[in-house]
Design a protein around this motif. Structure first.
Motif, PDB file in Angstrom:
ATOM      1  N   PHE A 247       0.754  -1.086   0.079  1.00 10.43           N
ATOM      2  CA  PHE A 247      -0.177  -0.154  -0.115  1.00 10.43           C
ATOM      3  C   PHE A 247       0.963   1.278  -0.026  1.00 10.43           C
ATOM      4  N   GLU A 248       1.758   1.438   0.926  1.00 10.90           N
ATOM      5  CA  GLU A 248       2.902   2.280   0.719  1.00 10.90           C
ATOM      6  C   GLU A 248       3.342   2.546  -0.555  1.00 10.90           C
ATOM      7  N   LEU A 249       3.685   1.596  -1.045  1.00 14.23           N
ATOM      8  CA  LEU A 249       4.613   1.778  -2.421  1.00 14.23           C
ATOM      9  C   LEU A 249       3.406   2.399  -3.541  1.00 14.23           C
ATOM     10  N   LEU A 250       2.377   1.715  -3.592  1.00 11.96           N
ATOM     11  CA  LEU A 250       1.308   2.085  -4.357  1.00 11.96           C
ATOM     12  C   LEU A 250       1.231   3.853  -3.961  1.00 11.96           C
ATOM     13  N   ALA A 251       1.131   4.246  -3.000  1.00  8.61           N
ATOM     14  CA  ALA A 251       0.801   5.527  -2.758  1.00  8.61           C
ATOM     15  C   ALA A 251       2.011   6.402  -3.393  1.00  8.61           C
ATOM     16  N   ALA A 252       3.199   5.761  -3.125  1.00  9.09           N
ATOM     17  CA  ALA A 252       4.521   6.535  -3.577  1.00  9.09           C
ATOM     18  C   ALA A 252       4.457   6.738  -5.051  1.00  9.09           C
ATOM     19  N   LYS A 253       3.931   5.644  -5.949  1.00  6.74           N
ATOM     20  CA  LYS A 253       3.864   5.853  -7.177  1.00  6.74           C
ATOM     21  C   LYS A 253       2.927   6.967  -7.625  1.00  6.74           C
ATOM     22  N   ARG A 254       1.617   6.662  -6.982  1.00 12.19           N
ATOM     23  CA  ARG A 254       0.586   7.456  -7.367  1.00 12.19           C
ATOM     24  C   ARG A 254       1.119   9.186  -7.297  1.00 12.19           C
ATOM     25  N   GLU A 255       1.810   9.436  -6.147  1.00 13.19           N
ATOM     26  CA  GLU A 255       2.608  10.873  -6.007  1.00 13.19           C
ATOM     27  C   GLU A 255       3.426  11.150  -6.932  1.00 13.19           C
ATOM     28  N   GLN A 256       4.183  10.172  -7.490  1.00 13.72           N
ATOM     29  CA  GLN A 256       5.023  10.337  -8.445  1.00 13.72           C
ATOM     30  C   GLN A 256       4.499  10.801 -10.026  1.00 13.72           C
ATOM     31  N   PHE A 257       3.390   9.829 -10.312  1.00 14.08           N
ATOM     32  CA  PHE A 257       2.591  10.320 -11.381  1.00 14.08           C
ATOM     33  C   PHE A 257       2.045  11.587 -11.439  1.00 14.08           C
ATOM     34  N   ASP A 258       1.529  11.921 -10.156  1.00 14.83           N
ATOM     35  CA  ASP A 258       0.840  13.176  -9.849  1.00 14.83           C
ATOM     36  C   ASP A 258       1.654  14.190 -10.153  1.00 14.83           C
ATOM     37  N   ALA A 259       3.046  14.140  -9.780  1.00 12.01           N
ATOM     38  CA  ALA A 259       4.129  15.032  -9.808  1.00 12.01           C
ATOM     39  C   ALA A 259       4.603  15.348 -11.304  1.00 12.01           C
ATOM     40  N   TYR A 260       4.788  14.331 -11.942  1.00 14.78           N
ATOM     41  CA  TYR A 260       5.046  14.521 -13.169  1.00 14.78           C
ATOM     42  C   TYR A 260       3.898  15.173 -14.152  1.00 14.78           C
ATOM     43  N   GLN A 261       2.735  14.615 -13.851  1.00 18.69           N
ATOM     44  CA  GLN A 261       1.574  15.438 -14.511  1.00 18.69           C
ATOM     45  C   GLN A 261       1.585  17.184 -14.239  1.00 18.69           C
ATOM     46  N   ALA A 262       1.771  17.359 -12.889  1.00 22.33           N
ATOM     47  CA  ALA A 262       2.025  18.762 -12.475  1.00 22.33           C
ATOM     48  C   ALA A 262       3.147  19.425 -13.310  1.00 22.33           C
ATOM     49  N   TYR A 263       4.181  18.592 -13.537  1.00 23.38           N
ATOM     50  CA  TYR A 263       5.410  19.269 -14.286  1.00 23.38           C
ATOM     51  C   TYR A 263       4.949  19.507 -15.809  1.00 23.38           C
ATOM     52  N   LEU A 264       4.389  18.695 -16.113  1.00 20.12           N
ATOM     53  CA  LEU A 264       3.785  18.994 -17.554  1.00 20.12           C
ATOM     54  C   LEU A 264       2.936  20.440 -17.555  1.00 20.12           C
ATOM     55  N   GLN A 265       1.990  20.301 -16.398  1.00 21.49           N
ATOM     56  CA  GLN A 265       1.133  21.607 -16.430  1.00 21.49           C
ATOM     57  C   GLN A 265       1.921  22.707 -16.026  1.00 21.49           C
ATOM     58  N   ALA A 266       3.111  22.617 -15.376  1.00 20.77           N
ATOM     59  CA  ALA A 266       3.934  23.915 -15.122  1.00 20.77           C
ATOM     60  C   ALA A 266       4.421  24.240 -16.306  1.00 20.77           C
TER      61      ALA A 266
END
Length: 512
Positions: free
Chosen positions: A407-426
């Protein structure tokens, strides 16, 4: 038949008839086209008088619509172009009218006596004051046409800014949708692998539900991203006149921010010199100053009219001769007109000063926003994305040693994907801020410096075949892939930094 006019009257008629030639049929679109192209935009395709325009066609093969091509389409199909053309036609007609003298006036009167005899009076009159003021009217109309031409060019410039913003949003939304599609693919493969592990008795029910929920969440995110991409694409099609189908495509991604920016002082200086609405405001001030000077010089001139009259008496006798009608400035010497001209000049100067101050504020605000977005992109690229990748790698290590759960690994990967999407939006927000700065300045500037390499999706997304969370089995393989992906991303970034020809255009982590 009219009696023959005197030689003096004929000369007056010849003089009064001068300057009545019509203007060429063009509507004054040459200057707006020149001003637009000087500012780095394509030349607009002006419609004909019946409203028809040349039709740019997408080739039979799928064509990539870059920003310049999107502007080409907008400058043909958007209603603002036809409206601008019509307004130029009105100003051109007003200039044509100012070049022409007022038509002469013919008077006729027939007076009958009680005995049946009649007296006939005929007269032909011309406005001499209109003749004297005709060069001034022409000069004012030419100034008004130039002012309208500046407003027309400004309208096209504003349309270009709107199209550019829509194009940036469409490309960015498409890139986010592609990223979310890959995330969905990886989450689906992971959920499928979890199903096989659960069937073999090697995965707990809670972990299976977590994988299923992750796949469902990835599907919702992909659907939302697809909706946003479709909406942005249709918005661009509406502005440009592109078809609402798949006959055209957009570039894969936006370039990364530039490393060099102009200073605020340079941009403000260009603002005052080149922004079209400010040039129109300056032209308005010049026209008001000219109008005040003319009003003062001609304040004593009232209505002045030349007339020629001939009269046939009842007894057959005839009378003819010229006449002059002059308005005497006894009660008004043009004081209200002077006061009005002064007030209009003050308003024009005030509007110009206000526009300059407003423009300077817009430039400084837009420049600050663009610089801030550039720093945000750098923080994502240099700090947050590497940190999220490290968190995933360290969490994977702890999962391998059974210190934390999946569960902790899944949460870490979701945050990683969200950070990449925010990078594209930036990156998207940077280019939107840059477009706002360009609109505020009123001109484009030469790009200096080099684009940083854009991080591809493979820097945060493992291949689907290795995306499963295998509980206690296969974790070492997952960790090995993460380290390999990190090393590959680093090598690509180093390669892009040493090769200026790439300019940050890459697709899924590979520089084109």
């Amino acid at each position: 038949m009219f009696p023959r006019l005197s030689r003096l009257s004929l000369l007056a008629l010849a003089a009064l008839g001068s300057g009545c030639a019509s203007l060429p049929p063009e509507r004054g679109t040459d200057l707006p086209t020149e001003w637009i192209t000087q500012r780095g935009l394509p030349a607009p395709s002006w419609p004909s008088d019946d409203g028809t325009v040349p039709e740019p066609a997408v080739s039979s093969s799928i064509e990539t619509i870059d920003l310049d091509l999107a502007l080409d389409w907008a400058f043909v199909h958007h209603p603002a172009v036809a409206e601008t053309y019509a307004r130029l036609g009105i100003s051109r007609a007003e200039l044509d009218e100012a070049r022409r003298l007022a038509n002469p006036r013919f008077d006729f009167a027939r007076l009958s006596a009680s005995e049946g005899e009649a007296q006939i009076t005929r007269g032909l009159s011309f406005g001499l004051s209109d003749w004297l003021m005709q060069p001034l009217r022409k000069r004012f109309a030419e100034g008004e046409l130039k002012r309208e031409q500046l407003h027309a060019a400004q309208a096209l410039w504003a349309l270009a800014g709107e199209v550019e913003a829509a194009w940036i949003e469409a490309v960015a939304a498409q890139q986010v949708a592609q990223m979310r599609a890959l995330v969905l693919e990886a989450a689906s493969a992971s959920a499928e692998f979890a199903e096989r592990l659960f069937a073999a008795g090697n995965l707990a029910p809670l972990q299976l539900e977590q994988e299923r929920a992750e796949a469902i969440s990835a599907g919702i995110g992909a659907a939302e991203a697809d909706t946003e991409a479709l909406t942005a694409r249709h918005r661009l099609a509406l502005l440009t006149g592109l078809p609402f189908d798949d006959s055209w495509q957009l570039p894969e991604q936006l370039p990364a921010p530039l490393s060099d920016l102009p200073t605020a002082g340079e941009l403000v200086e260009r603002l005052v010199q080149e922004r079209l609405d400010l040039l129109a405001a300056k032209e308005e001030v010049r026209l008001r100053e000219d109008a005040l000077g003319v009003t003062r010089r001609w304040r004593w001139l009232g209505e002045l009219e030349f007339e020629y009259e001939w009269e046939s008496e009842a007894d057959g006798a005839g009378l003819r001769g010229p006449g002059l009608s002059l308005e005497l400035p006894l009660f008004s010497q043009g004081q209200p007109a002077i006061t009005r001209a002064k007030a209009e000049l003050l308003i024009a100067k005030t509007e110009l000063n206000k526009a300059i101050r407003q423009g300077e504020r817009e430039v400084r605000t837009a420049l600050a926003a663009m610089q801030l977005q550039q720093r945000i992109v750098q923080r994502y690229r240099e700090a947050l994305l590497p940190a999220r990748e490290a968190i995933v790698r360290r969490t994977q290590e702890e999962v391998n040693f059974m210190l934390v759960g999946v569960f902790e690994l899944l949460a870490a990967k979701r945050e990683q994907f969200d950070a990449y999407q925010a990078y594209l939006q930036a990156i998207r927000d940077y280019w939107l801020a840059r477009g706002e700065l360009t609109q505020a300045v009123g001109a484009r500037w030469a790009d200096e410096g080099e684009h940083e390499p854009v991080l591809g999706i493979d820097s945060v997304l493992p291949p689907p075949s290795e995306g499963g969370h295998q509980g206690h089995q296969g974790h070492q393989g997952q960790q090995g892939h993460t380290e390999h992906s990190t090393q590959r991303s680093s090598e690509q970034a180093d390669h892009s930094q040493h090769n200026p020809a790439h300019h940050g255009h890459e697709h899924h982590g590979e520089t084109q």
